[in-house]
Scaffold this motif. Structure first.
Motif, PDB file in Angstrom:
ATOM      1  N   ASN A   1       0.839  -1.194   0.000  1.00  0.00           N
ATOM      2  CA  ASN A   1       0.000   0.000   0.000  1.00  0.00           C
ATOM      3  C   ASN A   1       0.876   1.246   0.000  1.00  0.00           C
ATOM      4  O   ASN A   1       1.613   1.501   0.945  1.00  0.00           O
ATOM      5  CB  ASN A   1      -0.905  -0.016   1.238  1.00  0.00           C
ATOM      6  CG  ASN A   1      -1.879   1.153   1.240  1.00  0.00           C
ATOM      7  OD1 ASN A   1      -1.990   1.893   0.264  1.00  0.00           O
ATOM      8  ND2 ASN A   1      -2.592   1.307   2.341  1.00  0.00           N
ATOM      9  N   LEU A   2       0.784   2.022  -1.060  1.00  0.00           N
ATOM     10  CA  LEU A   2       1.562   3.259  -1.169  1.00  0.00           C
ATOM     11  C   LEU A   2       0.760   4.472  -0.724  1.00  0.00           C
ATOM     12  O   LEU A   2       1.245   5.592  -0.783  1.00  0.00           O
ATOM     13  CB  LEU A   2       2.036   3.455  -2.613  1.00  0.00           C
ATOM     14  CG  LEU A   2       2.901   2.336  -3.185  1.00  0.00           C
ATOM     15  CD1 LEU A   2       3.293   2.652  -4.608  1.00  0.00           C
ATOM     16  CD2 LEU A   2       4.130   2.110  -2.320  1.00  0.00           C
ATOM     17  N   GLY A   3      -0.465   4.247  -0.270  1.00  0.00           N
ATOM     18  CA  GLY A   3      -1.304   5.355   0.150  1.00  0.00           C
ATOM     19  C   GLY A   3      -2.127   5.902  -1.003  1.00  0.00           C
ATOM     20  O   GLY A   3      -1.800   5.731  -2.169  1.00  0.00           O
ATOM     21  N   GLY A   4      -3.199   6.551  -0.643  1.00  0.00           N
ATOM     22  CA  GLY A   4      -4.047   7.155  -1.658  1.00  0.00           C
ATOM     23  C   GLY A   4      -4.699   6.144  -2.581  1.00  0.00           C
ATOM     24  O   GLY A   4      -5.026   6.453  -3.725  1.00  0.00           O
ATOM     25  N   GLY A   5      -4.885   4.931  -2.117  1.00  0.00           N
ATOM     26  CA  GLY A   5      -5.496   3.891  -2.936  1.00  0.00           C
ATOM     27  C   GLY A   5      -4.576   3.287  -3.973  1.00  0.00           C
ATOM     28  O   GLY A   5      -5.041   2.562  -4.856  1.00  0.00           O
ATOM     29  N   THR A   6      -3.270   3.566  -3.887  1.00  0.00           N
ATOM     30  CA  THR A   6      -2.316   3.059  -4.870  1.00  0.00           C
ATOM     31  C   THR A   6      -1.527   1.889  -4.301  1.00  0.00           C
ATOM     32  O   THR A   6      -1.044   1.955  -3.172  1.00  0.00           O
ATOM     33  CB  THR A   6      -1.330   4.176  -5.282  1.00  0.00           C
ATOM     34  OG1 THR A   6      -2.079   5.282  -5.800  1.00  0.00           O
ATOM     35  CG2 THR A   6      -0.359   3.670  -6.330  1.00  0.00           C
ATOM     36  N   LEU A   7      -1.412   0.816  -5.104  1.00  0.00           N
ATOM     37  CA  LEU A   7      -0.583  -0.326  -4.727  1.00  0.00           C
ATOM     38  C   LEU A   7       0.715  -0.298  -5.514  1.00  0.00           C
ATOM     39  O   LEU A   7       0.730   0.039  -6.695  1.00  0.00           O
ATOM     40  CB  LEU A   7      -1.313  -1.643  -4.997  1.00  0.00           C
ATOM     41  CG  LEU A   7      -2.524  -1.954  -4.125  1.00  0.00           C
ATOM     42  CD1 LEU A   7      -3.038  -3.359  -4.441  1.00  0.00           C
ATOM     43  CD2 LEU A   7      -2.192  -1.840  -2.655  1.00  0.00           C
ATOM     44  N   GLY A   8       1.814  -0.666  -4.834  1.00  0.00           N
ATOM     45  CA  GLY A   8       3.103  -0.711  -5.495  1.00  0.00           C
ATOM     46  C   GLY A   8       3.188  -1.867  -6.480  1.00  0.00           C
ATOM     47  O   GLY A   8       2.698  -2.969  -6.205  1.00  0.00           O
ATOM     48  N   LYS A   9       3.818  -1.622  -7.618  1.00  0.00           N
ATOM     49  CA  LYS A   9       3.988  -2.667  -8.635  1.00  0.00           C
ATOM     50  C   LYS A   9       5.285  -3.415  -8.351  1.00  0.00           C
ATOM     51  O   LYS A   9       6.353  -3.055  -8.836  1.00  0.00           O
ATOM     52  CB  LYS A   9       3.999  -2.058 -10.030  1.00  0.00           C
ATOM     53  CG  LYS A   9       4.068  -3.098 -11.156  1.00  0.00           C
ATOM     54  CD  LYS A   9       4.024  -2.448 -12.528  1.00  0.00           C
ATOM     55  CE  LYS A   9       4.084  -3.484 -13.641  1.00  0.00           C
ATOM     56  NZ  LYS A   9       4.029  -2.863 -14.983  1.00  0.00           N
ATOM     57  N   VAL A  10       5.173  -4.467  -7.563  1.00  0.00           N
ATOM     58  CA  VAL A  10       6.323  -5.300  -7.210  1.00  0.00           C
ATOM     59  C   VAL A  10       6.139  -6.654  -7.885  1.00  0.00           C
ATOM     60  O   VAL A  10       5.205  -7.391  -7.575  1.00  0.00           O
ATOM     61  CB  VAL A  10       6.442  -5.471  -5.689  1.00  0.00           C
ATOM     62  CG1 VAL A  10       7.672  -6.307  -5.351  1.00  0.00           C
ATOM     63  CG2 VAL A  10       6.512  -4.107  -5.004  1.00  0.00           C
ATOM     64  N   GLN A  11       7.029  -6.971  -8.819  1.00  0.00           N
ATOM     65  CA  GLN A  11       6.855  -8.155  -9.650  1.00  0.00           C
ATOM     66  C   GLN A  11       7.558  -9.376  -9.061  1.00  0.00           C
ATOM     67  O   GLN A  11       8.586  -9.261  -8.399  1.00  0.00           O
ATOM     68  CB  GLN A  11       7.377  -7.881 -11.058  1.00  0.00           C
ATOM     69  CG  GLN A  11       6.571  -6.800 -11.799  1.00  0.00           C
ATOM     70  CD  GLN A  11       7.131  -6.505 -13.158  1.00  0.00           C
ATOM     71  OE1 GLN A  11       8.319  -6.252 -13.300  1.00  0.00           O
ATOM     72  NE2 GLN A  11       6.280  -6.518 -14.177  1.00  0.00           N
ATOM     73  N   VAL A  12       6.970 -10.554  -9.343  1.00  0.00           N
ATOM     74  CA  VAL A  12       7.512 -11.830  -8.902  1.00  0.00           C
ATOM     75  C   VAL A  12       7.447 -12.806 -10.071  1.00  0.00           C
ATOM     76  O   VAL A  12       6.467 -12.801 -10.836  1.00  0.00           O
ATOM     77  CB  VAL A  12       6.727 -12.394  -7.700  1.00  0.00           C
ATOM     78  CG1 VAL A  12       7.280 -13.761  -7.275  1.00  0.00           C
ATOM     79  CG2 VAL A  12       6.764 -11.421  -6.535  1.00  0.00           C
ATOM     80  N   LEU A  13       8.484 -13.622 -10.235  1.00  0.00           N
ATOM     81  CA  LEU A  13       8.488 -14.686 -11.235  1.00  0.00           C
ATOM     82  C   LEU A  13       8.038 -15.996 -10.587  1.00  0.00           C
ATOM     83  O   LEU A  13       8.424 -16.301  -9.461  1.00  0.00           O
ATOM     84  CB  LEU A  13       9.890 -14.886 -11.815  1.00  0.00           C
ATOM     85  CG  LEU A  13      10.602 -13.679 -12.417  1.00  0.00           C
ATOM     86  CD1 LEU A  13      11.943 -14.108 -13.004  1.00  0.00           C
ATOM     87  CD2 LEU A  13       9.746 -13.021 -13.480  1.00  0.00           C
ATOM     88  N   TYR A  14       7.219 -16.790 -11.321  1.00  0.00           N
ATOM     89  CA  TYR A  14       6.785 -18.110 -10.855  1.00  0.00           C
ATOM     90  C   TYR A  14       7.074 -19.149 -11.930  1.00  0.00           C
ATOM     91  O   TYR A  14       7.006 -18.861 -13.137  1.00  0.00           O
ATOM     92  CB  TYR A  14       5.283 -18.138 -10.552  1.00  0.00           C
ATOM     93  CG  TYR A  14       4.872 -17.376  -9.322  1.00  0.00           C
ATOM     94  CD1 TYR A  14       4.847 -18.012  -8.076  1.00  0.00           C
ATOM     95  CD2 TYR A  14       4.500 -16.040  -9.384  1.00  0.00           C
ATOM     96  CE1 TYR A  14       4.457 -17.331  -6.940  1.00  0.00           C
ATOM     97  CE2 TYR A  14       4.110 -15.355  -8.258  1.00  0.00           C
ATOM     98  CZ  TYR A  14       4.085 -16.000  -7.034  1.00  0.00           C
ATOM     99  OH  TYR A  14       3.695 -15.326  -5.911  1.00  0.00           O
TER     100      TYR A  14
END
Length: 983
Positions: A106-119
């Motif tokens: 949660n970055l605040g203001g209703g924004t989520l951070g774009k943190v990528q993961v490989l599967y």
């Protein structure tokens, strides 16, 4: 008793059910995240999961469907693929939606951070998943750009997927009622970008300006690394290949490729003048940027908000204009010990360095609305006490969000229900009336508490009947609340109804000295209340764990929480006058005639155990200033000890130490200064001698305490050295009647209940009950182990684990006493809840009910199998093991009874040692971390775990463990522990 010996299989699942937590146990953005959502009525139950993962119910949204939704999180790594797994079962036939995501940031203001993961390599056992290696296409619901066609990145085949929280890969799977399903998956972080240009990032090159590295071999010499505090307080474990902090890329200088230099460590009056860097200018040659990002930290922060630490000047190419940014404490940067998020300083890196949890801050500064050419960046210290250390800096056109989450406030809502704590006194005869869990008679009915031939607590007149104590810690802050006889009787009755048969008088010295006008001038009203309190305890069959002295100011005039400049814990080890102060004060308490019991405390069997001095180990170290360790008056005793140890041969000492910074053959014994506090953790010859000296003085003070209380007339049990867990501490305890120990899963660190205090949020299951196992490693099996302080302190979100874990495993081991810290009983709750205020915390109160059944009532049977870890003097001296703690061997405590044995004549007293099914000769040790309040064991080697696997296999071959026991630490992908509570 539990109907099955394999009770530990249920612990994790039961803890999950009891959890009322909004968020999961793993923090941070470097996480793989799996969500499992059952269709309507398809409830999911976790049976077990890999040790590198945490599984919990997703308890936001509709509470009625909470058990249909599971979240599994595992920490990722950018350089390697990792595997995790979870085993679950469904309540009915149906479908479950499987989602592969990145972390919820949660970055605040209703924004989520774009943190990528490989599967990659997703598989199911007990159900089917289509295209788990992502080679065929069409089976997963996801965006087209989630497929990553890169053989160099995939774990198997040509493809893998790259997802984030708002762009997952999903597939529905069919499950059958009651059929266990094991989901296994591989994951990693994306590698760093190959070129900073593609991301509009320019890394500031510190190679010619850096003056220090991360590793510091010698304190105070102006060389080496970090803040020049030596090997016990540096950042030597930092991975220089760590490229991303938050979402921001950095290029960290490898000291091995830059003459040992990596970072900018600026001058400060706190460190040697040899570190004299005041300004550093980094040329950036016209790099285009809108923002500057800095990775940095402070040592010796004054924690003064907006205190000026330094300044950064960004010089632009056109017009030679300059943008200046002040660096302020508690806003942009903070102390590297116990880091916490700041307004412009996100904690972007944390680890333990053996002394503390430490970290780095990520700060963001806007240079311009549009890209401008940057000629150079200049860093300048403000010259104050804080040591400013800059690890990296990046110029970028990108506006990366700092990974700072907003404040979380729990309040009554559809997601959170307020616990009704208006009435917390247990009603007699109600379901929560636990007064019959541990039956009692009035104190003294069967004589004093003793240690019987089996090494357990018993009564003099019933020596064959083992007893256990479930104890209530009651400090000065609790005692002072209850002033009338009616209030005192009420609180004692409440203590008994909650199942406790023992009370600890904690900080009784503070309570008695309240308002004292001279040393030993007891407050007469408080003394009378204490006398009446003792008489009520005796009537209800409640014994005392008696702190002879708790505080650092003992019986001094003005003794109390605010008293400064007095430290009897250091003084008593060195000064005869301090020991005399202890003797006079304790004599006055013990020989005072109680008008209500008509008995002096020294003669009263109400004292079951006397603790000579609470956490006396603090005499030897001050974590934030290791040079302020032992009392300077001990220098003569240290020199005399060395003279005797080396037969007055200075050259023999010089050869043994082999370190001219401490001693040369030209020096005399009387030239040797007292070692600093940090030496007690060193495994060098110098550290070994420091440890041996500490064993010597600790053995002497133990004997002095024992002789003194016996001379006063006390005939009960005694204990001492209740905090530290090194092998040499075990030696100091070898002659102690009762082993007492403290440990915490989440002891608060930093300023007390104020801004900047940090409470660890990790799960005790993730460490395989590490904090409990460290306690088990101090136990001599021929005498009682009393855990006199333990707990998951408030604000730990995983504290619901405590009752099951600590209660069940302590019963398995046959521990003889447990005492949660602190104040689990009250008449009225305190609001807001604070750490160590167990009676006001509904979660902790529930933990204590569970503990009363599992441990107090012995619903879990003690194991009849015993494994012994044995060590001798030869082992202690090899490689400095005496200054380490038992390591992987204590994993056996998860299977059956486990104990240590020092093979030396100093190990005396107690009962008959049980016969072990196997003896393990100690062969290694674990490092420890010493914080402001605790000693924690921080690791054990993989070789030790392999040795345990070999021993388990051998025990099974010889029929000493059942064949079906699948405990095996050498198989991390399927780590599993099964306890044995019956023969």
């Amino acid at each position: 008793m539990l109907p099955t010996r394999h009770f530990c299989e249920a612990i994790a699942a039961l803890s999950l059910l009891l959890s009322g937590q909004r968020v999961t146990a793993l923090d941070g953005m470097d996480l793989a995240r799996i969500e499992l959502h059952g269709d309507s009525g398809v409830n999911l139950t976790v049976l077990e999961n890999s040790p590198n993962s945490v599984a919990a119910y997703q308890n936001w949204g509709d509470p009625a469907t909470r058990h249909q939704r599971l979240v599994v999180e595992s920490p990722t790594h950018e350089k390697e693929w990792r595997n995790a797994w979870v085993k679950f079962v469904s309540s009915k036939d149906g479908y479950v939606s499987l989602s592969l995501l990145g972390p919820w940031l949660n970055l605040g203001g209703g924004t989520l951070g774009k943190v990528q993961v490989l599967y990659d390599c997703v598989s199911l056992d007990g159900a089917s998943v289509a295209d788990g290696s992502f080679e065929k296409g069409g089976a997963w619901s996801m965006a087209p750009d989630c497929i990553l066609k890169d053989r160099s990145l995939s774990l198997s085949g040509e493809n893998c997927v790259i997802v984030w929280h708002n762009s997952p890969a999903k597939q529905r799977i069919q499950v059958s009622k009651g059929t266990p399903v094991t989901l296994s998956f591989s994951f990693r972080r994306p590698p760093p970008p190959s070129s900073p240009i593609t991301r509009s990032d320019t890394f500031c090159d510190f190679s010619t300006s850096a003056n220090m590295g991360f590793k510091d071999d010698v304190a105070g010499d102006g060389k080496g690394g970090w803040s020049d505090q030596g090997p016990d307080n540096d950042l030597a474990l930092f991975d220089v290949e760590h490229n991303f902090f938050g979402a921001v890329p950095f290029k960290i200088i490898d000291p091995a490729k830059n003459e040992g230099k990596s970072v900018l460590t600026f001058a400060s009056p706190k460190i040697t003048p040899a570190i004299n860097l005041k300004t550093a200018t980094i040329k950036t040659n016209g790099a285009m940027a809108r923002y500057l990002y800095i990775l940095h930290a402070c040592c010796w922060s004054r924690s003064v908000e907006n205190d000026l630490v330094g300044e950064v000047s960004v010089t632009l190419r056109k017009g030679a204009s300059i943008r200046k940014f002040p660096i302020r404490d508690k806003r942009d940067v903070g102390d590297w010990w116990y880091p916490a998020n700041l307004p412009n300083g996100a904690v972007a890196f944390t680890q333990s360095n053996g002394k503390s949890d430490v970290g780095l801050f990520l700060s963001k500064f806007k240079i311009s609305d549009s890209p401008v050419e940057v000629e150079s960046v200049t860093f300048k210290t403000a010259g104050g006490p804080p040591v400013w250390i800059v690890v990296g800096a990046t110029l970028s056109n990108e506006s990366y969000a700092l990974p700072i989450t907003g404040h979380f406030i729990a309040k009554d809502s559809p997601e959170w229900k307020a616990a009704d704590m208006s009435t917390v006194v247990v009603k007699p005869g109600s379901a929560l009336d636990l007064s019959g869990v541990i039956p009692t008679e009035p104190v003294g009915t069967y004589g004093r508490v003793i240690v019987n031939k089996e090494g357990n607590f018993a009564f003099e007149k019933k020596p064959d009947a083992n007893i256990v104590f479930l104890s209530c810690a009651f400090g000065d802050r609790e005692l002072v609340k209850y002033k009338t006889k009616g209030e005192i009787r009420a609180i004692v009755e409440a203590i008994r109804r909650q199942g406790y048969n023992m009370v600890r008088g904690h900080f009784l010295d503070f309570y008695l000295m309240e308002g004292g006008k001279a040393d030993f001038d007891f407050n007469e009203e408080n003394l009378d209340r204490f006398d009446y309190f003792v008489s009520c305890l005796k009537e209800r069959g409640i014994y005392m764990y008696f702190d002879a002295v708790t505080s650092w100011s003992a019986f001094k005039k003005g003794s109390g929480w605010s008293m400064q400049g007095v430290d009897f814990k250091r003084d008593i080890m060195a000064l005869p006058e301090a020991r005399e102060h202890w003797r006079l004060g304790v004599t006055k308490i013990l020989t005072h005639m109680n008008p209500y019991t008509k008995t002096r405390l020294v003669d009263d069997p109400v004292i079951a155990i006397m603790l000579f001095y609470n956490e006396l180990e603090f005499y030897s170290y001050k974590p934030r200033n290791w040079n302020d360790g032992l009392h300077p008056a001990l220098v003569g005793e240290w020199q005399a000890w060395l003279r005797q140890h080396y037969n007055n041969d200075a050259s023999a000492l010089a050869r043994a130490w082999g370190d001219p910074t401490h001693f040369t053959s030209e020096m005399k014994f009387e030239d040797i200064p007292l070692f600093s506090g940090s030496a007690q953790l060193q495994t060098t010859p110098y550290g070994i001698d420091a440890g041996l000296f500490m064993i010597d003085i600790e053995t002497k003070i133990s004997a002095w305490f024992e002789d003194t209380v016996r001379a006063i007339g006390y005939k009960g049990l005694t204990t001492l050295w209740d905090m530290c867990k090194l092998y040499r501490n075990d030696v100091s305890r070898a002659g102690i009647q009762v082993i007492a120990m403290h440990n915490y899963q989440a002891h608060p660190q930093g300023p007390w209940v104020s801004k900047g205090q940090v409470v660890d949020q990790s799960s005790s299951f993730a460490t395989l009950a590490g904090y409990w196992r460290d306690v088990a490693s101090t136990r001599y099996a021929n005498r009682p182990l009393f855990v006199s302080e333990y707990g998951h302190a408030f604000w730990s979100r995983t504290r619901y684990e405590e009752g099951l874990l600590f209660g069940a495993y302590s019963a398995l081991q046959g521990f003889q006493g447990l005492m949660v810290h602190a104040a689990p009983v009250c008449l009225v709750v305190r609001n807001p809840i604070k750490p160590f205020d167990a009676g006001s915390d509904p979660v902790e109160r529930a933990n204590q009910v569970i503990t009363a059944f599992l441990f107090g009532r012995q619903d879990v049977s003690p194991s009849r199998r015993y494994i012994e870890l044995r060590f001798d003097d030869k082992f202690l001296l090899e490689h400095g093991h005496l200054n380490q703690a038992p390591g992987a061997e204590n994993l056996f405590a998860l299977i059956c009874k486990f104990g240590i044995w020092y093979d030396n004549a100093k190990t005396r007293g107690g009962g008959v040692k049980p016969r072990p099914i196997t003896v393990i000769n100690a062969s290694g040790g674990a490092k420890t971390s010493m914080t402001d309040n605790t000693m924690d064991v921080i690791g054990s080697d993989s070789a030790g775990k392999q040795k345990i696997s070999d021993i388990i296999a051998r025990l099974k071959r010889h029929g000493l463990l059942p064949q079906e026991n699948r405990s095996d630490p050498a198989r991390p992908a399927r780590l599993y522990w099964r306890a044995e509570t019956t023969p």
